[in-house]
Write a protein that holds these residues in place. Structure first.
Motif, PDB file in Angstrom:
ATOM      1  N   VAL A 352     -39.435  56.988 -38.686  1.00  0.00           N
ATOM      2  CA  VAL A 352     -40.892  57.143 -38.693  1.00  0.00           C
ATOM      3  C   VAL A 352     -41.387  57.680 -37.362  1.00  0.00           C
ATOM      4  CG1 VAL A 352     -41.608  54.825 -37.920  1.00  0.00           C
ATOM      5  CG2 VAL A 352     -43.017  56.084 -39.561  1.00  0.00           C
ATOM      6  N   GLU A 353     -40.712  57.365 -36.263  1.00  0.00           N
ATOM      7  CA  GLU A 353     -41.091  57.943 -34.968  1.00  0.00           C
ATOM      8  C   GLU A 353     -40.859  59.452 -34.978  1.00  0.00           C
ATOM      9  OE1 GLU A 353     -38.878  55.826 -32.026  1.00  0.00           O
ATOM     10  OE2 GLU A 353     -39.860  53.922 -32.461  1.00  0.00           O
ATOM     11  N   GLN A 354     -39.733  59.873 -35.530  1.00  0.00           N
ATOM     12  CA  GLN A 354     -39.443  61.304 -35.614  1.00  0.00           C
ATOM     13  C   GLN A 354     -40.472  62.011 -36.488  1.00  0.00           C
ATOM     14  OE1 GLN A 354     -35.935  62.910 -37.952  1.00  0.00           O
ATOM     15  NE2 GLN A 354     -35.223  63.413 -35.884  1.00  0.00           N
ATOM     16  N   LEU A 355     -40.789  61.410 -37.627  1.00  0.00           N
ATOM     17  CA  LEU A 355     -41.779  62.002 -38.532  1.00  0.00           C
ATOM     18  C   LEU A 355     -43.146  62.064 -37.871  1.00  0.00           C
ATOM     19  CD1 LEU A 355     -42.513  62.987 -41.420  1.00  0.00           C
ATOM     20  CD2 LEU A 355     -42.961  60.579 -41.990  1.00  0.00           C
ATOM     21  N   ALA A 356     -43.568  60.969 -37.247  1.00  0.00           N
ATOM     22  CA  ALA A 356     -44.906  60.911 -36.654  1.00  0.00           C
ATOM     23  C   ALA A 356     -45.105  61.957 -35.562  1.00  0.00           C
ATOM     24  CB  ALA A 356     -45.165  59.514 -36.088  1.00  0.00           C
ATOM     25  N   ASP A 357     -44.057  62.270 -34.810  1.00  0.00           N
ATOM     26  CA  ASP A 357     -44.165  63.260 -33.744  1.00  0.00           C
ATOM     27  C   ASP A 357     -44.415  64.666 -34.280  1.00  0.00           C
ATOM     28  OD1 ASP A 357     -43.943  61.580 -31.582  1.00  0.00           O
ATOM     29  OD2 ASP A 357     -41.772  61.768 -31.411  1.00  0.00           O
ATOM     30  N   ALA A 358     -44.141  64.889 -35.574  1.00  0.00           N
ATOM     31  CA  ALA A 358     -44.313  66.219 -36.160  1.00  0.00           C
ATOM     32  C   ALA A 358     -45.472  66.276 -37.152  1.00  0.00           C
ATOM     33  CB  ALA A 358     -43.017  66.650 -36.852  1.00  0.00           C
ATOM     34  N   VAL A 359     -46.250  65.204 -37.220  1.00  0.00           N
ATOM     35  CA  VAL A 359     -47.345  65.105 -38.195  1.00  0.00           C
ATOM     36  C   VAL A 359     -48.681  65.069 -37.477  1.00  0.00           C
ATOM     37  CG1 VAL A 359     -48.428  63.530 -39.858  1.00  0.00           C
ATOM     38  CG2 VAL A 359     -46.006  64.019 -40.027  1.00  0.00           C
ATOM     39  N   GLU A 360     -49.679  65.711 -38.091  1.00  0.00           N
ATOM     40  CA  GLU A 360     -51.042  65.672 -37.578  1.00  0.00           C
ATOM     41  C   GLU A 360     -51.985  65.241 -38.696  1.00  0.00           C
ATOM     42  OE1 GLU A 360     -51.791  69.587 -36.154  1.00  0.00           O
ATOM     43  OE2 GLU A 360     -50.554  69.351 -34.332  1.00  0.00           O
ATOM     44  N   PRO A 361     -53.160  64.718 -38.352  1.00  0.00           N
ATOM     45  CA  PRO A 361     -54.135  64.382 -39.394  1.00  0.00           C
ATOM     46  C   PRO A 361     -54.414  65.585 -40.294  1.00  0.00           C
ATOM     47  CG  PRO A 361     -54.827  63.458 -37.301  1.00  0.00           C
ATOM     48  CD  PRO A 361     -53.634  64.325 -37.009  1.00  0.00           C
TER      49      PRO A 361
END
Length: 368
Positions: A352-361
């Motif tokens: 989830v840390e990896q995913l969150a770093d590549a996701v924006e609102p």
């Protein structure tokens, strides 16, 4: 310790509302010495077996009957005899899991044991590489995984002062009210923190480093050589397959960036359906248990649990436009895909840390 970005102040203020409701469980140089020892010799053999593992077909009668097992020694060499038969890491499986992790087809926790999460990751890898999709670790999959990656799958890591400093909490309370009284819901000890840092089970960490005191800085241990933390692009669309218990992340051109095993809601407390969007990303969230807003639990008073990797929502909360639902981490990576959530989508903390770093609102999230 896993490094995490500080949460924006606006998000910190909103966290008690974000990390709530549908996110509980239905159940709730190794120390260099001149003289060797049997344990050190066995660890060396295990390490060499994992590094040099090449796939050979398992016996027709596999140990677990689902194609993920077989005699570990027949699939890459000796393993430690100090572990029970059903918990001995299989060198070929451990190598495959590390390579899958590096190619962003996450098997979840790297344990050398295989299982359904590894099967799902292999199937996704097969589909992406135009191989027959059966989820089995066969010679074609193994060759494809290793052909583009000649790097070692294990590496030496020297413990730093930060690794052993904590704060560690000894044990995580099971009672939510007791958890709310902590200053942080940190790791139990340095061993747990190190295992998570390198995406490993604590059992595999122990098997590679028998007798090591993980609380002493300066020791060199053996760990999985995982891949870069960052994805190869920005995520534009997330697809969550509720039947498969998996999350896929795609870029704007439809390229698959990552596959992650996930814990999804149950029939009684299902995850959302349809299409939603990412509303906010909150690193190091707290978690609010508010009995007036949830359909699980035993009532009681509202509790705010402080941040920490063993917080009920783990190290990151990705808030969705469906109120009280999100994609988040977990305090128990070994249970990903094996239990049901109360509606949220749960990944390992590192995934989830990896995913969150590549996701924006604004990113689209589709439930299928």
């Amino acid at each position: 310790m896993i490094l995490r970005r500080p949460a924006p102040l606006a998000l910190l203020a909103a966290l008690p509302l974000l990390a709530t409701a549908a996110c509980g469980d239905d159940a709730r140089e190794r120390s260099r010495t001149q003289a060797s020892s049997p344990a050190q010799d066995e660890a060396t053999r295990l390490r060499q077996s994992i590094e040099s593992a090449r796939f050979t077909p398992p016996p027709a009668n596999t140990a677990n009957g689902d194609g993920d097992g077989g005699d570990p020694a027949s699939r890459g060499g000796a393993v430690t005899d100090a572990l029970p038969d059903d918990t001995r890491p299989d060198p070929a499986m451990a190598r495959a899991q590390i390579l899958l992790d590096r190619t962003r087809f996450s098997p979840g926790i790297i344990d050398g044991l295989g299982g359904e999460n590894t099967r799902q990751a292999i199937a996704a890898f097969e589909e992406a590489h135009d191989l027959e999709v059966d989820g089995e670790l066969d010679a074609k999959v193994f060759d494809q995984l290793s052909s583009g990656d000649s790097n070692r799958v294990l590496t030496d890591y020297t413990l730093t002062e930060a690794d052993v400093a904590g704060p560690f909490i000894g044990s995580v309370p099971e009672d939510i009210a007791a958890m709310g009284e902590l200053e942080t819901v940190g790791y139990a000890d340095a061993r747990e923190a190190l295992a998570e840092k390198f995406h490993m089970s604590e059992a595999l960490l122990d098997a590679l480093n028998p007798g090591v005191d993980f609380t002493r800085a300066g020791q060199t241990i053996v760990v999985a050589e995982t891949g870069p933390d960052a994805l190869g692009g920005k995520v534009a669309r997330i697809v969550i397959d509720k039947a498969e218990n998996a999350l896929r992340a795609f870029d704007a051109d439809g390229k698959l960036l990552a596959f992650y095993p996930a814990t999804i809601g149950s029939g009684e407390m299902p995850s959302p359906s349809g299409t939603h969007t990412v509303r906010a990303i909150a690193p190091e969230p707290n978690y609010t248990y508010d009995p007036s807003r949830v359909s699980y639990g035993d009532g009681g008073s509202k509790v705010v649990v402080p941040p920490g990797p063993n917080n009920p929502v783990g190290s990151v909360w990705i808030d969705l436009s469906r109120d009280t639902y999100g994609i988040h981490g977990t305090p128990d990576p070994a249970k990903i895909g094996k239990t049901a959530s109360s509606g949220c989508v749960r990944l390992t903390n590192w995934d989830v840390e990896q995913l969150a770093d590549a996701v924006e609102p604004g990113v689209t999230v589709e439930f299928t």
